[in-house]
Design an enzyme around this catalytic site. Structure first.
Site, PDB file in Angstrom:
ATOM      1  CD  GLU A 191      -2.882  -1.058   2.370  1.00  0.00           C
ATOM      2  OE1 GLU A 191      -4.064  -1.341   2.141  1.00  0.00           O
ATOM      3  OE2 GLU A 191      -2.473  -0.766   3.502  1.00  0.00           O
ATOM      4  CB  CYS A 196       3.029   7.618   2.856  1.00  0.00           C
ATOM      5  SG  CYS A 196       3.566   6.649   4.240  1.00  0.00           S
ATOM      6  CB  CYS A 217       7.342  -4.424   9.181  1.00  0.00           C
ATOM      7  SG  CYS A 217       8.625  -3.443   9.996  1.00  0.00           S
ATOM      8  CB  CYS A 236       6.067  -1.231  16.445  1.00  0.00           C
ATOM      9  SG  CYS A 236       7.716  -0.744  15.898  1.00  0.00           S
ATOM     10  CB  CYS A 296       2.886  -0.786  13.674  1.00  0.00           C
ATOM     11  SG  CYS A 296       3.017  -0.553  11.893  1.00  0.00           S
ATOM     12  N   GLY A 354       6.829  -1.343   6.295  1.00  0.00           N
ATOM     13  CA  GLY A 354       8.219  -1.800   6.359  1.00  0.00           C
ATOM     14  C   GLY A 354       9.169  -0.851   7.045  1.00  0.00           C
ATOM     15  CD  GLU A 355      13.254   0.622  10.027  1.00  0.00           C
ATOM     16  OE1 GLU A 355      12.292   1.133  10.622  1.00  0.00           O
ATOM     17  OE2 GLU A 355      14.241   1.291   9.659  1.00  0.00           O
ATOM     18  CB  SER A 366      10.264   7.450   8.935  1.00  0.00           C
ATOM     19  OG  SER A 366       9.886   7.186  10.260  1.00  0.00           O
ATOM     20  CB  SER A 385       9.501   5.681  15.042  1.00  0.00           C
ATOM     21  OG  SER A 385       9.169   5.969  13.702  1.00  0.00           O
ATOM     22  CG  LEU A 386      12.279   8.671  21.224  1.00  0.00           C
ATOM     23  CD1 LEU A 386      13.614   7.952  21.049  1.00  0.00           C
ATOM     24  CD2 LEU A 386      12.493  10.061  21.818  1.00  0.00           C
ATOM     25  CG  ASN A 394      -3.891   7.023  13.038  1.00  0.00           C
ATOM     26  OD1 ASN A 394      -4.643   7.945  13.352  1.00  0.00           O
ATOM     27  ND2 ASN A 394      -2.791   7.222  12.334  1.00  0.00           N
ATOM     28  CB  CYS A 429       0.983   6.995  11.043  1.00  0.00           C
ATOM     29  SG  CYS A 429       1.487   8.527  10.366  1.00  0.00           S
TER      30      CYS A 429
HETATM   31  N1  SAH Z   1       9.391   1.610  10.076  1.00  0.00           N
HETATM   32  C1  SAH Z   1       9.494   3.027   9.954  1.00  0.00           C
HETATM   33  C2  SAH Z   1       8.489   3.654   9.007  1.00  0.00           C
HETATM   34  C3  SAH Z   1       7.068   3.154   9.039  1.00  0.00           C
HETATM   35  S1  SAH Z   1       6.020   3.642  10.346  1.00  0.00           S
HETATM   36  C4  SAH Z   1       9.414   3.685  11.307  1.00  0.00           C
HETATM   37  O1  SAH Z   1       9.148   2.996  12.295  1.00  0.00           O
HETATM   38  O2  SAH Z   1       9.680   4.882  11.408  1.00  0.00           O
HETATM   39  C5  SAH Z   1       5.748   5.357  10.156  1.00  0.00           C
HETATM   40  C6  SAH Z   1       5.339   6.044  11.439  1.00  0.00           C
HETATM   41  O3  SAH Z   1       4.039   5.626  11.859  1.00  0.00           O
HETATM   42  C7  SAH Z   1       6.276   5.718  12.601  1.00  0.00           C
HETATM   43  O4  SAH Z   1       6.623   6.888  13.290  1.00  0.00           O
HETATM   44  C8  SAH Z   1       5.423   4.827  13.485  1.00  0.00           C
HETATM   45  O5  SAH Z   1       5.829   4.901  14.825  1.00  0.00           O
HETATM   46  C9  SAH Z   1       4.038   5.377  13.245  1.00  0.00           C
HETATM   47  N2  SAH Z   1       2.958   4.459  13.578  1.00  0.00           N
HETATM   48  C10 SAH Z   1       2.964   3.112  13.501  1.00  0.00           C
HETATM   49  N3  SAH Z   1       1.768   2.618  13.884  1.00  0.00           N
HETATM   50  C11 SAH Z   1       0.985   3.682  14.194  1.00  0.00           C
HETATM   51  C12 SAH Z   1      -0.370   3.816  14.611  1.00  0.00           C
HETATM   52  N4  SAH Z   1      -1.166   2.763  14.780  1.00  0.00           N
HETATM   53  N5  SAH Z   1      -0.839   5.063  14.830  1.00  0.00           N
HETATM   54  C13 SAH Z   1      -0.056   6.145  14.615  1.00  0.00           C
HETATM   55  N6  SAH Z   1       1.207   6.071  14.200  1.00  0.00           N
HETATM   56  C14 SAH Z   1       1.736   4.857  13.989  1.00  0.00           C
END
Ligand code: SAH
Length: 355
Positions: free
Chosen positions: A103, A116, A123, A127, A130, A170-171, A202, A225-226, A301, A343
């Site tokens: 997507e 995006c 992935c 996390c 996600c 993905g990462e 990112s 992504s902290l 989200n 996101c």
């Molecule tokens: N793997 C990379 C890029 C993909 S995620 C990364 O981790 O940065 C892109 C952003 O969406 C990241 O900052 C992640 O923390 C955030 N994200 C993931 N799941 C989410 C969710 N359910 N709601 C809001 N942001 C989310």
């Protein structure tokens, strides 16, 4: 790459041309019995003029146009498009040649059109908040599969893309080589020529690759992504923190900002009852005050019933202490939640991957 094109010619497996570098296309021209400058002409047709019909590449000899016919340009095909109720966000479902689906999202805001891009199918980072993580890791996307999302979305939406974020499925730093090569192709001044500051990669915080990115002095923007204000809290929602510790991550970020002199974006997914207390905001201010950064707060989200998005009021309460912070703070009010394009909401049905 030279070698792989030759090999693919031998085995009659023709690579898609989108994703090939100038050097690759020069080698291809030579392999097809043409001078190398034909490869540069081909690059210009594909990436700058964005023409996807060999017969319209008028300065190439007919004999070369003929030979190129066995090659496809696009490694991806569009399967479906979904538009948010506001019409500002579109989600695109694309398929690779092997039938794996990914997507990509297009977001419009004022005179900006940001896409995006996904860098992997699924992935491996896992996390807990996600949706992509739930798919597990399926495969790395090739350079062509990453960059074709740009070509397909621009054409389908009939919109000039102004910004690209590597924040889809993905990462990117676990598919480092292809992600960087795709960013370079987007940035190439003789091709798409998208400014490096309009390209953001990112990462969930793959420290070795942050160091590599720093050492290689790439001009693209970096986002991390902290998502937590301390080690234990981050570990609970991002298991990679076990090996990529909070402290080591902050160190790598500092080295990056010091050496690149660039401002880094710190992303912080705000989850009710997990990382949204006043203590968290104060701790974040303390940590981030020492870093040249911008904080981007992403209200969570919802993807299932495990975590909750804070209320709008709750989000403002969390943000309040940042009024006096010495760094800019923005909130990503994701617009595509009604079509699961916010996101972290990107996921394709793994059962359908091998149809
Ligand atoms: N793997 C990379 C890029 C993909 S995620 C990364 O981790 O940065 C892109 C952003 O969406 C990241 O900052 C992640 O923390 C955030 N994200 C993931 N799941 C989410 C969710 N359910 N709601 C809001 N942001 C989310």
């Amino acid at each position: 790459m030279k070698f792989s094109i030759m090999r693919s010619l031998d085995t009659k497996q023709y690579p898609s041309l989108i994703g090939q570098s100038v050097e690759d296309l020069e080698s291809l021209s030579i392999a097809l019995g043409q001078p190398s400058f034909r490869g540069r002409q081909l690059f210009d047709w594909i990436y700058r003029k964005k023409v996807d019909d060999f017969t319209k590449m008028t300065d190439l000899p007919k004999s070369l146009q003929e030979k190129l016919k066995v090659y496809s340009l696009h490694p991806l095909k569009i399967l479906n498009t979904n538009s948010s109720s506001s019409k500002k966000t579109q989600k695109y479902l694309l398929t690779t040649k092997k039938g794996m689906t990914i997507e990509s999202v297009l977001m419009r805001k004022k005179n900006r059109a940001t896409i995006c891009l996904s860098t992997q199918v699924g992935c491996a980072v896992d996390c807990s908040f996600c949706a992509t993580a739930k798919m597990g890791f399926v495969k790395n996307l090739s350079v062509g599969e990453i960059i074709d999302q740009y070509f397909q979305l621009e054409r389908l939406s009939d919109t000039k893309i102004t910004n690209v974020v590597f924040m889809g499925m993905g990462e990117p730093f676990l598919n480092y080589k292809n992600s960087i090569a795709a960013a370079k192709l987007l940035n190439h001044e003789k091709g798409i020529n998208l400014g490096a500051r309009r390209i953001t990669i990112s990462t969930a915080g793959i420290i070795g690759k942050i160091k590599k990115f720093t050492k290689e002095k790439h001009p693209f923007r970096l986002a991390i992504s902290l998502n937590g204000s301390n080690h234990d809290q981050r570990l609970k929602i991002m298991p990679i923190t076990k090996n990529q510790t909070f402290q080591n991550l902050l160190e790598a970020i500092k080295v990056y900002t010091n050496q690149s002199r660039k401002r880094i974006t710190i992303e912080y997914v705000l989850i009710e009852g997990i990382n949204n207390s006043k203590k968290d905001s104060l701790k974040l201010i303390e940590i981030l005050s020492q870093i040249k950064c911008k904080l981007n707060v992403i209200p969570y989200n919802e993807i299932d019933s495990v975590y909750k998005r804070p209320s709008e009021e709750g989000i403002h309460v969390f943000l309040n202490p940042f009024k006096n912070a010495p760094f800019p703070v923005t909130v990503r009010w994701s617009k595509g939640q009604d079509i699961d394009a916010g996101c972290g909401q990107l996921a394709t049905n793994i059962n359908e991957q091998y149809r």
